[in-house]
Design a protein around this motif. Structure first.
Motif, PDB file in Angstrom:
ATOM      1  N   VAL A  71      34.121  37.440-105.434  1.00  0.00           N
ATOM      2  CA  VAL A  71      34.830  36.153-105.475  1.00  0.00           C
ATOM      3  C   VAL A  71      36.283  36.328-105.044  1.00  0.00           C
ATOM      4  CG1 VAL A  71      35.587  34.268-106.963  1.00  0.00           C
ATOM      5  CG2 VAL A  71      33.299  35.264-107.255  1.00  0.00           C
ATOM      6  N   THR A  72      36.928  37.376-105.570  1.00  0.00           N
ATOM      7  CA  THR A  72      38.321  37.620-105.204  1.00  0.00           C
ATOM      8  C   THR A  72      38.446  37.968-103.726  1.00  0.00           C
ATOM      9  OG1 THR A  72      38.769  38.437-107.436  1.00  0.00           O
ATOM     10  CG2 THR A  72      40.354  39.008-105.707  1.00  0.00           C
ATOM     11  N   GLU A  73      37.532  38.787-103.219  1.00  0.00           N
ATOM     12  CA  GLU A  73      37.571  39.157-101.797  1.00  0.00           C
ATOM     13  C   GLU A  73      37.419  37.921-100.917  1.00  0.00           C
ATOM     14  OE1 GLU A  73      35.338  42.259 -98.718  1.00  0.00           O
ATOM     15  OE2 GLU A  73      34.760  42.140-100.835  1.00  0.00           O
ATOM     16  N   HIS A  74      36.560  37.000-101.329  1.00  0.00           N
ATOM     17  CA  HIS A  74      36.380  35.760-100.573  1.00  0.00           C
ATOM     18  C   HIS A  74      37.666  34.920-100.585  1.00  0.00           C
ATOM     19  CE1 HIS A  74      34.256  32.371 -98.838  1.00  0.00           C
ATOM     20  NE2 HIS A  74      34.717  31.602 -99.817  1.00  0.00           N
ATOM     21  N   CYS A  75      38.357  34.881-101.724  1.00  0.00           N
ATOM     22  CA  CYS A  75      39.622  34.125-101.812  1.00  0.00           C
ATOM     23  C   CYS A  75      40.712  34.762-100.955  1.00  0.00           C
ATOM     24  CB  CYS A  75      40.087  34.058-103.266  1.00  0.00           C
ATOM     25  SG  CYS A  75      39.061  33.033-104.336  1.00  0.00           S
ATOM     26  N   LEU A  76      40.740  36.100-100.909  1.00  0.00           N
ATOM     27  CA  LEU A  76      41.796  36.783-100.161  1.00  0.00           C
ATOM     28  C   LEU A  76      41.757  36.444 -98.678  1.00  0.00           C
ATOM     29  CD1 LEU A  76      41.769  40.334-101.813  1.00  0.00           C
ATOM     30  CD2 LEU A  76      43.359  38.444-102.215  1.00  0.00           C
ATOM     31  N   ILE A  77      40.577  36.202 -98.147  1.00  0.00           N
ATOM     32  CA  ILE A  77      40.464  35.849 -96.726  1.00  0.00           C
ATOM     33  C   ILE A  77      41.241  34.568 -96.435  1.00  0.00           C
ATOM     34  CG2 ILE A  77      38.868  35.175 -94.900  1.00  0.00           C
ATOM     35  CD1 ILE A  77      36.747  36.909 -96.256  1.00  0.00           C
ATOM     36  N   PHE A  78      41.061  33.565 -97.274  1.00  0.00           N
ATOM     37  CA  PHE A  78      41.728  32.286 -97.049  1.00  0.00           C
ATOM     38  C   PHE A  78      43.203  32.351 -97.430  1.00  0.00           C
ATOM     39  CE2 PHE A  78      37.232  31.296 -97.603  1.00  0.00           C
ATOM     40  CZ  PHE A  78      36.994  30.544 -96.464  1.00  0.00           C
ATOM     41  N   ILE A  79      43.538  33.179 -98.406  1.00  0.00           N
ATOM     42  CA  ILE A  79      44.950  33.355 -98.753  1.00  0.00           C
ATOM     43  C   ILE A  79      45.708  33.976 -97.583  1.00  0.00           C
ATOM     44  CG2 ILE A  79      46.541  34.637-100.229  1.00  0.00           C
ATOM     45  CD1 ILE A  79      44.563  34.298-102.514  1.00  0.00           C
ATOM     46  N   SER A  80      45.098  34.966 -96.921  1.00  0.00           N
ATOM     47  CA  SER A  80      45.763  35.591 -95.775  1.00  0.00           C
ATOM     48  C   SER A  80      45.951  34.613 -94.630  1.00  0.00           C
ATOM     49  CB  SER A  80      44.946  36.795 -95.311  1.00  0.00           C
ATOM     50  OG  SER A  80      43.671  36.388 -94.828  1.00  0.00           O
ATOM     51  N   ILE A  81      44.987  33.710 -94.428  1.00  0.00           N
ATOM     52  CA  ILE A  81      45.123  32.702 -93.368  1.00  0.00           C
ATOM     53  C   ILE A  81      46.237  31.721 -93.719  1.00  0.00           C
ATOM     54  CG2 ILE A  81      43.965  30.804 -92.175  1.00  0.00           C
ATOM     55  CD1 ILE A  81      41.347  32.324 -92.490  1.00  0.00           C
ATOM     56  N   MET A  82      46.271  31.281 -94.974  1.00  0.00           N
ATOM     57  CA  MET A  82      47.271  30.295 -95.379  1.00  0.00           C
ATOM     58  C   MET A  82      48.680  30.877 -95.369  1.00  0.00           C
ATOM     59  SD  MET A  82      45.722  27.538 -95.712  1.00  0.00           S
ATOM     60  CE  MET A  82      47.192  26.691 -96.259  1.00  0.00           C
ATOM     61  N   SER A  83      48.810  32.192 -95.484  1.00  0.00           N
ATOM     62  CA  SER A  83      50.138  32.804 -95.487  1.00  0.00           C
ATOM     63  C   SER A  83      50.838  32.653 -94.148  1.00  0.00           C
ATOM     64  CB  SER A  83      50.028  34.289 -95.851  1.00  0.00           C
ATOM     65  OG  SER A  83      49.325  35.006 -94.833  1.00  0.00           O
TER      66      SER A  83
END
Length: 833
Positions: free
Chosen positions: A172-184
């Protein structure tokens, strides 16, 4: 049905992404119908509950905004903090509060109305956005904008990809990190321009760079957002469904461009240039906005995306864009929009989002994103020539996030692409970074510093036989006749030519980015380096044609160049000062903020224009003149034909500003259809030979004697010397001018402790005119007035001894390069006539 019974119930059921709460309530549970009088609970009904929620959200949001406004915080900060206060972090910890004002059964209606307000807010953002601005971006803007997106996107993506190889990260965290990196990597154009508008930096050098760079970054992030959206769809549908969604999305965009935009352009052409739009026109566009929102939802995209694309198709600025903004923005942004973001904080608890390994890893990626975005902006900014201070300010601005990012975070959380923990960390970090960056930018960057140090360009200290460089500012067409005739009596000739830069000032309405246009479509075609494109405005064309006629009459002695500034009034002076510095102007002429008729009636009073004039007086790198037009100078057709003389009176009391006024008057002496009277008001004590030497008095006497000796024998030049003991005598001399002149020229500043004006200062209403100028602008006098300022008080002695800028930036782009003063002389050098 008894009003005291329970009207709703709730329970958990399997949802699309997770277990969700299902609410059951009576179908007629909308209006209370007087239930309060029989002991019922008003807030258990839908409509009263929504009213109470909106009132509470509005009050708490506005209170927070007013509380944090001195710290340069925007409404976005107020939205975030209000959501935190309402949510489980503060007030939401009380079950009684949540059950009373934000019960489960009342959230859906609130969220739906909030989404409607956000949809129309995105439509307004689209209207304000000029998509063609990206085509005008230079190589520096493209470099900074691309680097601002690519560097955090690539580095954060690399870290997210390699991190699971070093530490354990759950799925779940790995899936969130993908979108967090894009939003950064995202820096949206509407957010950046809104921030710059709040900081009054839209038309500054850093502001223009941030505007263009964010547009480039926005184009990059837009495609990343589409990919992110389609990835979300891929979890629920097969590849063919995704392909069809892409095809239909492109088809709808093409439909907006091919079919909808021509209809909108037709509506735009039928609206008067400065008039209101018809009700049918407004309703037609609103229905189109709702239709685009519906189609966008059908295609699997947020409704706001469709309305935003429609807004881009609407021409920004007046008449259509400004009309739509005026009709929609206040209610949607001020009342409906806060509900969307306040309700997002109901399930967010900042005290628990950062706990555990998952929270630490997500916060690490978020902070890394901000650091890499800062570096991705700072390094190329320094590379293209920005100073460290300006590059730091630009980087901080590009790191700020706002309402668009907040909406994307919430949407990702609703679509199970982010967890509640990730949403809380993203919003909390955003609050800290954006809230800290805005006051830092105000501290580090002052756009006026690059021209405040240049105080040597004036008429008095320039060679009288060289070109006189003037910048005239025009707010509307009514300003033109008086300004042109003032240029006429300045008497341009081959021995004393003038160069006129005409700057048309337009308030920023119906568009997001401030622009500085050069050239005129009706006069000449080629824009100068600081411009972006020729002006197409009908009003600008008429103004340019009038000044073109002046240039034609003086074809061998006058040069005219045209500029248009579209900027907020609060920062409009920055464009005036930039052009005056760019063109090496000796004097800037600005119209008075009141339009006064010959009879003394005030036809128009614009406090915003007054603020512009005050800022120009304080920060201009050259002399400034404020023209109070009473339709006397403007009516000089008979003067031009030689039928009558224009009577000009110069009131000379003494001081730098009066000496500058005398230098300007010397430019009028060759005009064969004008007469000039120099009235020198002196202290009675000056008659005594034993009076102590006064350096300022000696300079005044030397300049007056030079002026008189140069024009000896000219019967159009007359001299009156008056001795006054106090302010009463001064007033008597001034009142004697009534009926004997059409234009009076006077300096702005006079020593308030001088016996000649002592006591008059208490009656001054408009300080920008000075004591004497304010008196002459009253209804007792019928002639026009030109108030001249050489330098703001207190800056003369500290700047005249140097040519180097004081506190200016070491970097100047092509649009703001610094010119050495054309002629620089000692502060005490006599006037050359």
């Amino acid at each position: 049905m008894s009003t005291s019974k329970r009207l709703s119930s709730a329970g958990l059921v399997p949802g699309l992404h997770r277990s969700e709460i299902m609410v059951c309530q009576y179908a007629d549970n909308i209006n209370s119908q007087g239930g309060a009088w029989v002991g019922g609970d008003i807030l258990s009904y839908t409509l009263p509950l929504v009213f109470a929620q909106f009132i509470f959200i509005f009050l708490i949001t506005r209170s927070i905004f007013l509380l944090f406004r001195p710290l340069k915080q925007s409404m976005i900060t107020a939205y975030l903090i209000s959501g935190i206060l309402i949510g489980r972090t503060v007030l939401g910890r009380s079950e009684d509060f949540t059950e009373l004002l934000f019960p489960i059964q009342g959230r859906m209606v609130l969220e739906t109305i909030g989404e409607l307000g956000f949809m129309f807010h995105l439509f307004i953002l689209g209207v304000n956005t000029d998509a063609t601005a990206v085509t005008r971006a230079g190589k520096n803007e493209i470099l900074i904008g691309t680097s601002c997106f690519v560097v955090p996107y690539a580095l954060c993506g690399l870290v997210v990809y390699t991190l699971p190889h070093f530490i354990f990260v759950n799925e779940v965290t790995e899936h969130c990190l993908i979108f967090i990196s894009i939003m950064s990597a995202i820096s949206t154009f509407p957010v950046i321009t809104s921030l710059l508008a709040d900081l009054n930096l839209l038309n500054s050098e850093v502001g223009r760079m941030a505007t263009s760079s964010s547009m480039v970054c926005d184009f990059c992030s837009y495609f990343a957002s589409l990919i992110m959206g389609f990835l979300g769809l891929s979890k629920k549908f097969n590849r063919m469904s995704i392909f069809l969604t892409i095809v239909w999305t492109v088809a709808c965009l093409a439909l907006v461009v091919v079919a909808v935009r021509p209809v909108i352009l037709h509506i735009n052409r039928r609206i008067p240039e400065n008039g209101p739009m018809k009700e049918t026109q407004f309703l037609a566009i609103m229905v189109l906005a709702l239709l685009c929102g519906l189609v966008s939802e059908i295609l699997g995209q947020p409704a706001g995306l469709g309305t935003f694309m429609l807004g881009i198709a609407v021409p920004n600025g007046p008449p259509l864009g400004s009309n739509l903004v005026n009709k929609i923005d206040v209610f949607c942004t001020g009342v409906l929009l806060p509900a969307k973001f306040a309700v997002s904080g109901l399930d967010m608890d900042l005290f628990s989002v950062g706990t555990g390994t998952a929270g630490a890893v997500m916060e690490f990626i978020i902070i890394l994103g901000y650091i890499t975005k800062f570096a991705g902006t700072f390094i190329p900014a320094v590379f293209v020539g920005f100073s460290v201070s300006d590059a730091t300010s630009l980087s901080l601005i590009m790191c700020c996030k706002g309402i668009i990012e907040m909406a994307v975070f919430i949407t990702l959380k609703e679509n199970a692409m982010l967890t509640s923990q990730a949403l809380g960390l993203l919003l909390g970090t955003m609050l800290v970074v954006t809230g800290t960056a805005t006051p830092l930018v105000c501290y580090l960057y002052d756009p006026s510093m690059r021209y405040l140090g240049y105080r040597t360009n004036s008429i008095l200290h320039s060679d009288p036989h060289t070109e006189l460089r003037m910048l005239v500012c025009v707010h509307n067409e009514e300003d033109v006749p008086a300004l042109i005739n003032l240029l006429d009596i300045t008497c341009p000739n081959r021995h004393r030519p003038i160069s006129v830069s005409v700057l048309t000032l337009t308030e920023l309405k119906g568009r997001a980015d401030a622009v500085l246009l050069s050239g005129s479509s009706s006069v000449h075609g080629k824009p100068s380096p600081i411009g972006m494109k020729p002006s197409k405005s009908r009003t600008s064309d008429r103004i340019a044609n009038a000044f073109h006629a002046f240039r034609t009459r003086n074809h061998s002695a006058a040069a005219v160049e045209f500029f248009t500034s579209v900027a907020p009034y609060a920062s409009m002076h920055d464009d005036i000062c930039t052009i005056s510095l760019e063109k090496g102007a000796n004097i800037v002429i600005v119209p008075y903020h009141k339009r006064v008729t010959f009879n003394g009636d005030v036809m128009a009073n614009s406090p915003a224009i007054r603020m512009v004039n005050q800022n120009v007086l304080q920060k201009a790198p050259c002399s400034v003149g404020i023209l109070v037009d009473r339709e006397k100078v403007a009516e000089n057709q008979a003067i031009r034909l030689g039928i009558t003389l224009l009577r000009v009176t110069l009131l000379f009391i003494g001081g730098p500003d009066d000496r500058e006024a005398l230098a300007y008057c010397s430019r009028m002496t060759d005009h064969t259809h004008s007469s000039i009277t120099l009235v020198w008001i002196r202290k009675t004590a000056d008659r005594r030979p034993d009076n102590l030497d006064d350096p300022e008095r000696d300079i005044d006497a030397e300049l007056v004697n030079k002026f008189l000796s140069t024009h000896t024998g000219n019967d159009r030049i007359s001299f009156i010397e008056e001795f006054a003991t106090d302010a009463v005598d001064t007033t008597r001399v001034i009142r004697a001018l009534i009926g004997h002149c059409e234009l009076c020229i006077v300096g702005r500043y006079h020593d308030p402790n001088s016996e000649l004006i002592l006591g008059i200062t208490e009656w001054t209403e408009c300080s920008e005119l000075g004591v004497i100028g304010d008196m002459l602008a009253t209804t007792d006098f019928k002639f026009s007035v030109l108030v001249v300022q050489q330098l703001p008080q207190g800056t003369a002695m500290e700047h005249w001894n140097t040519l180097e800028p004081v506190g200016s930036s070491s970097r100047h782009s092509q649009s703001s390069r610094v010119f050495k003063p054309y002629s620089s002389r000692s502060y005490r050098e006599p006037l050359k006539l």
